[in-house]
Scaffold this active site. Structure first.
Site: not given
Ligand code: URA
Length: 433
Positions: A82, A161, A168, A183, A187
């Site tokens: 990621h 999320d 947010r 967040s 995932k």
């Molecule tokens: N990417 C995400 O998945 N969440 C965040 O809060 C910031 C970047």
């Protein structure tokens, strides 16, 4: 339990228990807790922070708010990769097939571009026919047959999320380390790979502008992964210059193919090899040095390119782009940006250049906008290169010629010509290895 008491507790700097965090996440996901209370709580977290235990609990609860992907029965060690987002970051397109050629199973759920940063799903959608919304069964089949698959974050994975991120975004609570870390990692936990490698970007073209915050974000995510029993490591990498020589979806796919053919720009090749080596190291099958050798061999032998072709075809795309990238969408207008004086490329304002690419059509102004796959910027010069007046520094690509003058101005403003710069390292540090 009452939400108002938990808002006050966090506002006063208290540490929330597992039951309290579970109450908040479940209550918000089911709609029992309204947006205004959740927004107040998020703002309290923004100012007061969360300790490592709370952050790990929040992440677990967010992952548990929906389904988990079922990767059982698929051969191999499953590793996810990621990036926190950058400009010109097409590493997933290279690293996923590279790591698959080295024996890993790369299960990747990717996102779309966010602001000035690009997204892997937008890039892959520039390949004619490529499907980015795979049903779970199809995702599993591609993983089993090819060893790597990339799908969009769909279905019911970590729904908390999705809701919290949207809130947010409009309440000034995005830039909080525990909220960003939970967040991203919720995932990752929901996808359920054995390990995760995080590329945490730092600099003008990244979410984290300074090294200290980037390091804290990386350490927080590595800690969450380890507490959840996942092998997790992070690289801190420089985003004070665009990665490679292209920004924009089809242009980046073309550059990824060239890299897989062994003709990539040195910074992109270096980072891809390092990410793949770190994934192999996290999997426990290689040391970092052995991983680097395996990754380089996968590029040189053409094995990684063949894997990429297989993945494209298994996901419905036209694999011929691997032989002939001109089959990718092409822009109707291309305009060079010329140097106005002699010197060296002393600095590139990466965020500015990312924004210029968005204006040309490569990114979105608002959620839901369509991207123009062919739009973007090809950099003829990189930081440290010498230039003479009248020489091409960049070429702009677009299907909206009326955007060219604004984008040209932005690129010009974003590139400083002067004395040769002192180059900062591309890979700043490794965390968790
Ligand atoms: N990417 C995400 O998945 N969440 C965040 O809060 C910031 C970047």
């Amino acid at each position: 339990m009452r939400m108002v008491d938990l808002i006050v507790k966090k506002r006063e700097g208290g540490v929330l228990s597992k039951e309290e965090i579970a109450f908040i996440v479940a209550g918000y996901t089911s709609g029992v807790i309204p947006d205004y209370q959740m927004a107040a709580w998020l703002m309290a977290v923004f100012f007061r922070g969360m300790d490592a235990g709370e952050t790990a609990l929040l992440t677990e609860q967010m992952a548990a708010s929906g389904e988990y992907a079922d990767l059982s029965g698929i051969d191999g060690i499953k590793i996810d990769k990621h990036s926190t987002g950058g400009v010109g970051d097409k590493t997933t397109l290279v690293v996923a097939p590279m790591a698959a050629s080295c024996g890993l199973c790369v299960a990747k759920m990717s996102g779309r571009g966010l602001g000035f940063t690009g997204g892997t799903i937008d890039k892959l959608e520039s390949i004619p026919g490529f499907q980015t919304t795979l049903e779970p069964g199809h995702f599993r089949k591609v993983l089993q047959d090819v060893g790597c698959a990339v799908t969009g974050a769909g279905g019911n994975l970590a729904p908390a999320d999705k809701l919290m991120y949207a809130l947010r975004d409009v309440t000034g609570t995005v830039e909080s380390i525990p909220l960003i870390a939970s967040s991203i990692m919720s995932k990752k936990l929901a996808v359920g790979t054995d390990g995760v490698v995080l590329d945490v970007k730092v600099g003008r073209g990244a979410f984290m502008k300074d090294l200290e915050s980037a390091r804290r974000l990386a350490e927080t995510m590595v800690e969450i992964g380890k507490r959840a029993g996942r092998r997790t490591a992070a690289l801190l990498t420089d985003m004070d210059r665009p990665l490679g020589r292209t920004i924009g979806n089809a242009l980046e796919v073309e550059e990824a193919v060239n890299t897989l053919r062994g003709e990539g720009p040195s910074d992109l090749v270096r980072l891809c090899v390092e990410l793949c080596a770190t994934m192999l190291c996290v999997s426990g099958t290689h040391t970092l040095e052995q991983g680097r050798l395996c990754a380089s061999k996968a590029l040189k032998s053409g094995a990684a390119l063949e894997r990429f072709r297989k993945m494209i075809e298994a996901q419905g795309g036209d694999g011929r782009i691997c032989d002939d990238p001109s089959l990718l969408p092409q822009a109707s207008s291309t305009v060079p940006v010329l140097a106005q004086k002699d010197g060296y490329i002393a600095a590139m304002d990466t965020q500015h250049i990312g924004n210029a690419a968005c204006i040309l059509g490569a990114g979105r102004e608002k959620k839901g906008d369509q991207v123009d796959s062919a739009a973007g910027i090809r950099l003829r010069k990189k930081c440290g290169d010498s230039v003479t007046v009248g020489e091409e520094i960049a070429v702009l690509h677009t299907n909206c010629p009326d955007k060219l003058s604004q984008a040209e101005r932005m690129v010009r403003e974003g590139i400083r010509i002067g004395l040769p710069p002192v180059q900062s390292p591309l890979i700043v540090d490794w965390i968790g290895l």
